[in-house]
Write an enzyme that holds these catalytic residues in place. Structure first.
Site, short mmCIF file in Angstrom:
data_model
loop_
_atom_site.label_atom_id
_atom_site.label_comp_id
_atom_site.label_asym_id
_atom_site.label_seq_id
_atom_site.Cartn_x
_atom_site.Cartn_y
_atom_site.Cartn_z
CD1 TRP A 1 7.56 -4.28 1.00
CD2 TRP A 1 5.76 -3.41 1.91
NE1 TRP A 1 7.34 -3.11 0.40
CE2 TRP A 1 6.18 -2.66 0.73
CE3 TRP A 1 4.59 -2.98 2.72
CZ2 TRP A 1 5.52 -1.62 0.25
CZ3 TRP A 1 3.83 -2.09 2.13
CH2 TRP A 1 4.21 -1.30 1.10
CG ASP B 1 0.30 -6.56 3.07
OD1 ASP B 1 -0.24 -6.60 2.06
OD2 ASP B 1 1.46 -5.87 3.34
CB ALA C 1 0.90 -7.10 -1.78
CE LYS D 1 4.22 -4.92 -6.43
NZ LYS D 1 4.07 -4.85 -5.03
C1 LIG Z 1 3.84 -6.78 1.24
C2 LIG Z 1 3.44 -5.60 0.40
N1 LIG Z 1 2.39 -5.12 1.01
C3 LIG Z 1 1.77 -4.19 0.36
C4 LIG Z 1 2.31 -3.54 -0.92
C5 LIG Z 1 1.86 -2.30 -1.24
O1 LIG Z 1 1.51 -2.47 -2.45
P1 LIG Z 1 0.94 -1.07 -3.37
O2 LIG Z 1 1.90 -0.81 -4.37
O3 LIG Z 1 -0.48 -1.66 -4.01
O4 LIG Z 1 0.47 0.03 -2.30
C6 LIG Z 1 3.62 -3.99 -1.34
C7 LIG Z 1 4.17 -3.35 -2.49
O5 LIG Z 1 5.04 -4.00 -2.81
C8 LIG Z 1 4.06 -5.36 -0.47
O6 LIG Z 1 5.18 -5.83 -1.26
#
Ligand SMILES: Cc1ncc(COP(=O)(O)O)c(C=O)c1O
Length: 393
Positions: free
Chosen positions: A127, A208, A210, A243
């Protein structure tokens, strides 16, 4: 003061969204966006969330500060969700965070404060926001190969050999499930091998998480973390409610940690609280309070799980329908991998000029690395989309 500041680089995905909004073609398709879309292209508030918000509005009698680590019941609910209902929780602690991003940042700050010379190993690709977040915490970043773009699968041997070259005590950032941007996840046996390597080299796992619930299910998606937690003394998890509860703008998530013993767990949470205090002092309440109500009220929990399963199974169907449509057009199984990958994203093996042509000629928008959001695949127009993609191959 500001005269010497350089222009900031526009975010590629936001720029793409802007361009999409300005496109007047009726049949345009947005595969670039990073949020869940239903069949009508909307991202509605989940019914269970709406209901919990109503309850909250009626019952909340104070807006007093929540404290740096936030709501204890919310943190307990998140521990339960990530580590499992039967997990032994004496060495686990959690702090509410401002989304998954906030959790990544405060955990990175905590790690930097306790292991300042360690490097963090990040998957290539990952990401894109991981890079600035971890850079901002001042942690040296290294990359391990993750994805074979030719074979459209995890390049596990290359990943393992890179991680074998890590210095003992380094940090490894792992996507717990639904790898973004590739959708290619490790198999359980591969997770086991990574956990063994972390144990033998004292590598510190930084998960991570998410997209819990978007891959195979809430518990199934946490199998990676639970396997590590059974085997290793320590790890951290940045979990997001953006999400799976659709709470994007409410900035709701949790930083979770497993420590070697209860005393260390308490000390680590204490230091995490210091990090939070010096960043934003305390987290916002609304999303976490709502989440807690959803997770701990039986009827809402049931409703949420059904809604989450609805999103997940729709993405699985979209994946299959797209793979099937491409199989017909290419007379090959070249796109079958899309049906087997997990979560909201996969990558199409397209060149920059093919991606530009899809955008300019067909009004199909995808990110420059070929990432598509499978929730955005047009259910009714899958054939037209497949025709367009086949035409640029
Ligand atoms: C891999 C990954 N980590 C973390 C996040 C962060 O999400 P948040 O919107 O809760 O900060 C995202 C959001 O798209 C993501 O795709």
């Amino acid at each position: 003061m500001f005269e010497s500041l350089p222009e900031s680089k526009p975010d590629a995905i936001l720029a793409l969204m802007e361009r999409f909004r300005g496109d007047t073609r009726a049949h345009k398709v947005d595969l670039g966006v990073g949020i869940y879309k239903d069949a009508n292209g909307n991202t509605p508030v989940l019914a269970a969330v709406k209901q919990a918000e109503k309850l909250l509005l009626e019952s909340q009698d104070t807006k007093a500060y929540v404290g740096p680590i936030g709501s204890r019941p919310f943190c307990d609910a998140m521990i339960n969700q990530v580590f499992g209902a039967n997990a032994k929780t004496d060495r686990i602690r959690a702090a509410q965070s401002t989304g998954g991003t906030g959790a990544l940042r405060i955990l990175a700050d905590l790690i930097k404060s306790t292991r300042p010379d360690a490097a963090i190993w990040v998957s290539d690709p990952t990401w894109p926001n991981h890079v600035p977040i971890l850079n901002a915490a001042g942690i040296e970043m290294k990359h391990y190969p993750y994805y074979d773009a030719q074979k459209c699968e995890v390049s596990f041997d290359a990943m393992m050999s890179a991680l074998k070259s890590a210095t003992d005590g380094d940090i490894v950032l792992l996507h717990g499930c639904c790898h973004n941007p590739t959708g290619a996840d490790l198999l359980l046996d591969q997770w086991q091998q990574v956990a063994d390597l972390c144990e033998s080299k004292s590598l510190f796992p930084f998960f991570d998480m998410a997209y819990q619930g978007f891959g195979d299910g809430l518990d199934e998606d946490a199998a990676s973390i639970r396997l590590f937690a059974d085997k290793l003394p320590e790890l951290v998890v940045a979990a997001s409610c953006s999400k799976n509860l659709g709470l994007y703008r409410e900035r709701t998530g949790a930083a979770l940690l497993l420590a070697a013993d209860t005393a260390q767990a308490d000390r680590a949470l204490g230091q995490l609280s210091v990090v939070i205090r010096s960043n934003y002092s305390m987290p916002p309440d609304h999303g976490a309070n709502t989440t807690n109500l959803v997770m701990t009220t039986d009827s809402l929990n049931k409703q949420w799980r059904e809604e989450l399963e609805g999103m997940r199974s729709r993405m699985v169907r979209q994946r299959s329908a797209f793979a099937e449509a491409m199989r017909k057009r290419t007379n090959s199984d070249k796109f079958d991998y899309i049906a087997h990958q997990k979560g909201m994203f996969s990558r199409l093996p397209l060149s920059t000029s093919q991606i530009e042509s899809l955008r300019d000629v067909n009004g199909i928008y995808l990110v420059g690395d070929g990432r598509i959001n499978v929730a955005g695949l047009p259910e009714e127009n899958m054939d037209a989309l497949a025709d367009a993609i086949a035409s640029v191959l």
